[in-house]
Design a protein around this motif. Structure first.
Motif, PDB file in Angstrom:
ATOM      1  N   PHE A  56       0.829  -1.202   0.000  1.00 12.38           N
ATOM      2  CA  PHE A  56       0.000   0.000   0.000  1.00 12.38           C
ATOM      3  C   PHE A  56       0.864   1.254   0.000  1.00 12.38           C
ATOM      4  O   PHE A  56       0.598   2.216  -0.734  1.00 12.38           O
ATOM      5  CB  PHE A  56      -0.918  -0.015   1.233  1.00 12.38           C
ATOM      6  N   VAL A  57       1.925   1.252   0.811  1.00 12.69           N
ATOM      7  CA  VAL A  57       2.818   2.416   0.888  1.00 12.69           C
ATOM      8  C   VAL A  57       3.544   2.627  -0.436  1.00 12.69           C
ATOM      9  O   VAL A  57       3.692   3.760  -0.919  1.00 12.69           O
ATOM     10  CB  VAL A  57       3.828   2.243   2.037  1.00 12.69           C
ATOM     11  N   SER A  58       3.986   1.549  -1.053  1.00 10.87           N
ATOM     12  CA  SER A  58       4.669   1.656  -2.344  1.00 10.87           C
ATOM     13  C   SER A  58       3.735   2.209  -3.416  1.00 10.87           C
ATOM     14  O   SER A  58       4.147   3.015  -4.263  1.00 10.87           O
ATOM     15  CB  SER A  58       5.201   0.294  -2.777  1.00 10.87           C
ATOM     16  N   CYS A  59       2.482   1.773  -3.365  1.00  6.19           N
ATOM     17  CA  CYS A  59       1.502   2.265  -4.332  1.00  6.19           C
ATOM     18  C   CYS A  59       1.268   3.763  -4.143  1.00  6.19           C
ATOM     19  O   CYS A  59       1.229   4.530  -5.116  1.00  6.19           O
ATOM     20  CB  CYS A  59       0.193   1.496  -4.174  1.00  6.19           C
ATOM     21  N   MET A  60       1.138   4.204  -2.897  1.00  6.33           N
ATOM     22  CA  MET A  60       0.954   5.628  -2.607  1.00  6.33           C
ATOM     23  C   MET A  60       2.158   6.439  -3.071  1.00  6.33           C
ATOM     24  O   MET A  60       2.018   7.498  -3.685  1.00  6.33           O
ATOM     25  CB  MET A  60       0.735   5.838  -1.112  1.00  6.33           C
ATOM     26  N   THR A  61       3.353   5.941  -2.779  1.00  2.00           N
ATOM     27  CA  THR A  61       4.569   6.658  -3.152  1.00  2.00           C
ATOM     28  C   THR A  61       4.708   6.768  -4.662  1.00  2.00           C
ATOM     29  O   THR A  61       5.029   7.838  -5.199  1.00  2.00           O
ATOM     30  CB  THR A  61       5.807   5.944  -2.570  1.00  2.00           C
ATOM     31  N   GLN A  62       4.454   5.662  -5.342  1.00  2.00           N
ATOM     32  CA  GLN A  62       4.563   5.669  -6.800  1.00  2.00           C
ATOM     33  C   GLN A  62       3.561   6.636  -7.416  1.00  2.00           C
ATOM     34  O   GLN A  62       3.894   7.406  -8.330  1.00  2.00           O
ATOM     35  CB  GLN A  62       4.341   4.261  -7.345  1.00  2.00           C
ATOM     36  N   ASN A 138      -3.213  -2.508 -14.305  1.00  2.00           N
ATOM     37  CA  ASN A 138      -2.225  -1.683 -14.981  1.00  2.00           C
ATOM     38  C   ASN A 138      -0.844  -2.080 -14.481  1.00  2.00           C
ATOM     39  O   ASN A 138      -0.735  -2.854 -13.523  1.00  2.00           O
ATOM     40  CB  ASN A 138      -2.472  -0.192 -14.714  1.00  2.00           C
ATOM     41  N   PHE A 139       0.214  -1.544 -15.099  1.00  4.53           N
ATOM     42  CA  PHE A 139       1.560  -1.903 -14.676  1.00  4.53           C
ATOM     43  C   PHE A 139       2.103  -0.962 -13.620  1.00  4.53           C
ATOM     44  O   PHE A 139       3.227  -1.118 -13.169  1.00  4.53           O
ATOM     45  CB  PHE A 139       2.510  -1.939 -15.887  1.00  4.53           C
ATOM     46  N   PHE A 140       1.303   0.043 -13.213  1.00  4.09           N
ATOM     47  CA  PHE A 140       1.666   0.912 -12.094  1.00  4.09           C
ATOM     48  C   PHE A 140       0.385   1.444 -11.470  1.00  4.09           C
ATOM     49  O   PHE A 140      -0.714   1.292 -12.032  1.00  4.09           O
ATOM     50  CB  PHE A 140       2.593   2.047 -12.546  1.00  4.09           C
ATOM     51  N   CYS A 141       0.508   2.058 -10.309  1.00  4.68           N
ATOM     52  CA  CYS A 141      -0.661   2.572  -9.592  1.00  4.68           C
ATOM     53  C   CYS A 141      -1.094   3.895 -10.205  1.00  4.68           C
ATOM     54  O   CYS A 141      -0.443   4.929 -10.013  1.00  4.68           O
ATOM     55  CB  CYS A 141      -0.331   2.765  -8.111  1.00  4.68           C
ATOM     56  N   GLU A 142      -2.198   3.865 -10.943  1.00  2.00           N
ATOM     57  CA  GLU A 142      -2.731   5.066 -11.571  1.00  2.00           C
ATOM     58  C   GLU A 142      -4.008   5.480 -10.862  1.00  2.00           C
ATOM     59  O   GLU A 142      -4.836   4.633 -10.506  1.00  2.00           O
ATOM     60  CB  GLU A 142      -2.992   4.823 -13.055  1.00  2.00           C
ATOM     61  N   ALA A 143      -4.187   6.782 -10.660  1.00  2.00           N
ATOM     62  CA  ALA A 143      -5.229   7.305  -9.792  1.00  2.00           C
ATOM     63  C   ALA A 143      -6.633   6.802 -10.114  1.00  2.00           C
ATOM     64  O   ALA A 143      -7.327   6.279  -9.224  1.00  2.00           O
ATOM     65  CB  ALA A 143      -5.193   8.826  -9.810  1.00  2.00           C
ATOM     66  N   PRO A 144      -7.151   6.943 -11.338  1.00  2.37           N
ATOM     67  CA  PRO A 144      -8.541   6.517 -11.588  1.00  2.37           C
ATOM     68  C   PRO A 144      -8.782   5.045 -11.276  1.00  2.37           C
ATOM     69  O   PRO A 144      -9.858   4.675 -10.787  1.00  2.37           O
ATOM     70  CB  PRO A 144      -8.725   6.811 -13.087  1.00  2.37           C
ATOM     71  N   ILE A 145      -7.780   4.205 -11.541  1.00  2.00           N
ATOM     72  CA  ILE A 145      -7.946   2.768 -11.273  1.00  2.00           C
ATOM     73  C   ILE A 145      -7.970   2.495  -9.780  1.00  2.00           C
ATOM     74  O   ILE A 145      -8.776   1.703  -9.284  1.00  2.00           O
ATOM     75  CB  ILE A 145      -6.815   1.984 -11.956  1.00  2.00           C
ATOM     76  N   VAL A 146      -7.083   3.152  -9.027  1.00  2.00           N
ATOM     77  CA  VAL A 146      -7.035   2.958  -7.571  1.00  2.00           C
ATOM     78  C   VAL A 146      -8.293   3.501  -6.908  1.00  2.00           C
ATOM     79  O   VAL A 146      -8.849   2.880  -5.995  1.00  2.00           O
ATOM     80  CB  VAL A 146      -5.774   3.628  -6.990  1.00  2.00           C
ATOM     81  N   ILE A 147      -8.778   4.652  -7.348  1.00  2.00           N
ATOM     82  CA  ILE A 147      -9.987   5.236  -6.769  1.00  2.00           C
ATOM     83  C   ILE A 147     -11.186   4.311  -6.963  1.00  2.00           C
ATOM     84  O   ILE A 147     -12.050   4.185  -6.083  1.00  2.00           O
ATOM     85  CB  ILE A 147     -10.259   6.619  -7.403  1.00  2.00           C
ATOM     86  N   ALA A 148     -11.240   3.651  -8.097  1.00  2.00           N
ATOM     87  CA  ALA A 148     -12.359   2.747  -8.376  1.00  2.00           C
ATOM     88  C   ALA A 148     -12.398   1.566  -7.421  1.00  2.00           C
ATOM     89  O   ALA A 148     -13.440   0.919  -7.272  1.00  2.00           O
ATOM     90  CB  ALA A 148     -12.272   2.249  -9.814  1.00  2.00           C
ATOM     91  N   ASP A 233      -6.656   1.875 -21.454  1.00  2.00           N
ATOM     92  CA  ASP A 233      -5.845   2.690 -20.561  1.00  2.00           C
ATOM     93  C   ASP A 233      -4.362   2.353 -20.640  1.00  2.00           C
ATOM     94  O   ASP A 233      -3.513   3.242 -20.610  1.00  2.00           O
ATOM     95  CB  ASP A 233      -6.315   2.527 -19.112  1.00  2.00           C
ATOM     96  N   LYS A 234      -4.054   1.078 -20.707  1.00  2.00           N
ATOM     97  CA  LYS A 234      -2.648   0.656 -20.641  1.00  2.00           C
ATOM     98  C   LYS A 234      -1.776   1.260 -21.739  1.00  2.00           C
ATOM     99  O   LYS A 234      -0.670   1.730 -21.456  1.00  2.00           O
ATOM    100  CB  LYS A 234      -2.561  -0.866 -20.659  1.00  2.00           C
ATOM    101  N   PRO A 235      -2.220   1.267 -23.013  1.00  2.00           N
ATOM    102  CA  PRO A 235      -1.343   1.853 -24.043  1.00  2.00           C
ATOM    103  C   PRO A 235      -1.022   3.320 -23.792  1.00  2.00           C
ATOM    104  O   PRO A 235       0.117   3.758 -24.001  1.00  2.00           O
ATOM    105  CB  PRO A 235      -2.156   1.668 -25.335  1.00  2.00           C
ATOM    106  N   PHE A 236      -2.003   4.095 -23.313  1.00  2.00           N
ATOM    107  CA  PHE A 236      -1.746   5.508 -23.060  1.00  2.00           C
ATOM    108  C   PHE A 236      -0.878   5.696 -21.814  1.00  2.00           C
ATOM    109  O   PHE A 236      -0.035   6.599 -21.765  1.00  2.00           O
ATOM    110  CB  PHE A 236      -3.063   6.272 -22.916  1.00  2.00           C
ATOM    111  N   SER A 237      -1.096   4.847 -20.802  1.00  2.00           N
ATOM    112  CA  SER A 237      -0.221   4.894 -19.630  1.00  2.00           C
ATOM    113  C   SER A 237       1.215   4.552 -20.011  1.00  2.00           C
ATOM    114  O   SER A 237       2.170   5.181 -19.549  1.00  2.00           O
ATOM    115  CB  SER A 237      -0.720   3.923 -18.560  1.00  2.00           C
ATOM    116  N   LEU A 238       1.355   3.561 -20.869  1.00  2.00           N
ATOM    117  CA  LEU A 238       2.679   3.171 -21.357  1.00  2.00           C
ATOM    118  C   LEU A 238       3.320   4.312 -22.139  1.00  2.00           C
ATOM    119  O   LEU A 238       4.527   4.559 -22.024  1.00  2.00           O
ATOM    120  CB  LEU A 238       2.552   1.935 -22.243  1.00  2.00           C
ATOM    121  N   LEU A 239       2.510   5.048 -22.885  1.00  2.00           N
ATOM    122  CA  LEU A 239       3.033   6.120 -23.725  1.00  2.00           C
ATOM    123  C   LEU A 239       3.633   7.251 -22.890  1.00  2.00           C
ATOM    124  O   LEU A 239       4.782   7.654 -23.119  1.00  2.00           O
ATOM    125  CB  LEU A 239       1.918   6.658 -24.626  1.00  2.00           C
TER     126      LEU A 239
END
Length: 278
Positions: A56-62, A138-148, A233-239
């Motif tokens: 959880f802490v790593s996700c918040m930090t990232q 996703n391959f990292f913690c992105e806000a909209p996904i975590v909020i959901a 979402d993933k392709p744009f996050s990757l971009l």
């Protein structure tokens, strides 16, 4: 990492690259290094090992670092467009307007808003407790996904992040559009075709980076979540987190004779020092 680190090194050490354009470029490469080191190591670890757990802490930090660096880079790109406007439209006053103190202040503003904005967005992402499925698509913690994944209604947090994205993305974009509109008017008013070509070449690299970054960021944070999905979402996050930081040094260095010359000089000094040590 190697290309961005090389750009940072030569823009900060080569006296021939002491202009504000290369000062901003060095900081852009530093932001790209931060993007790369924030997302790629964890992604590679999850690809190699079967344990795909993130604390959880790593996700918040990232997430905070992605917010901070992303906002700072959007603002920095706007200041780089303003720098090109001053250099092309007010060349005689360029040294006075874009002094070293002004450049440092502009970079500090970009970092300040990135740090403050990251705190606000981090709070909005983790304000509700989590009691649902904890699988992040996703391959990292992105806000909209975590909020959901949080309990309760996530719409308020999503609306705040949407409003923040409008301010953070559209305000710098307005400065970029105004700067390049005036640059275009200045270019079209010139009689020399060679001068036009050189000016277009100088601005093309920056415009390429702006289009890629802003397009991907707007799709990720300014579209309704109902139109999103992991495959979209993933392709744009990757971009905007990996591909753009990787391409920035290629875009800027291969289209710029001064950068290529500085890289050759830097690599030549390195080879000479190694030969002398042997």
């Amino acid at each position: 990492m190697a290309m961005n680190s090389l750009i940072i090194f030569i823009t900060w050490t080569d006296p021939r690259l002491s202009s504000p354009m290369y000062f901003f470029l060095g900081h852009l490469s530093f932001l790209d290094v931060c993007f790369i080191t924030t997302t790629i190591p964890q992604m590679l670890a999850h690809l190699i090992v079967k344990n795909h757990i993130v604390s959880f802490v790593s996700c918040m930090t990232q997430m905070y670092l992605v917010f901070c660096v992303g906002v700072a880079e959007c603002i920095l790109l706007a200041f780089m467009a303003y720098d090109r406007y001053v250099a092309i439209c007010h060349p005689l006053s360029y040294a006075h307007i874009m002094s070293r103190q002004v450049c440092v202040s502009l970079v500090s503003i970009a970092w300040f808003f990135g740090l403050i904005n990251g705190i606000m967005l981090e709070y909005m992402s983790f304000r509700n407790p989590f009691c649902r499925d904890n699988h992040i698509e996703n391959f990292f913690c992105e806000a909209p996904i975590v909020i959901a994944l949080s309990c309760g209604d996530p719409q308020f947090s999503l609306r705040v992040i949407f409003a923040d994205a409008i301010v953070v993305l559209l305000s710098p974009m307005a400065l970029i559009v105004i700067s390049y509109a005036r640059i275009l008017a200045s270019i079209l008013g010139r009689n020399s075709s060679s001068g036009r070509g050189k000016t277009f070449s100088t601005c093309a690299s920056h415009l390429t980076v702006v289009i890629f970054l802003y397009t991907s960021a707007m799709f990720s944070y300014m579209n309704p979540r109902s139109t999103h999905g992991p495959d979209k979402d993933k392709p744009f996050s990757l971009l905007y987190t990996i591909i753009i930081p990787m391409c920035n040094p290629i875009i800027y260095s291969f289209r710029n004779k001064e950068m290529k010359g500085a890289m050759v000089r830097a690599l030549g000094r390195s080879s000479l020092s190694q030969a002398e040590s042997v």
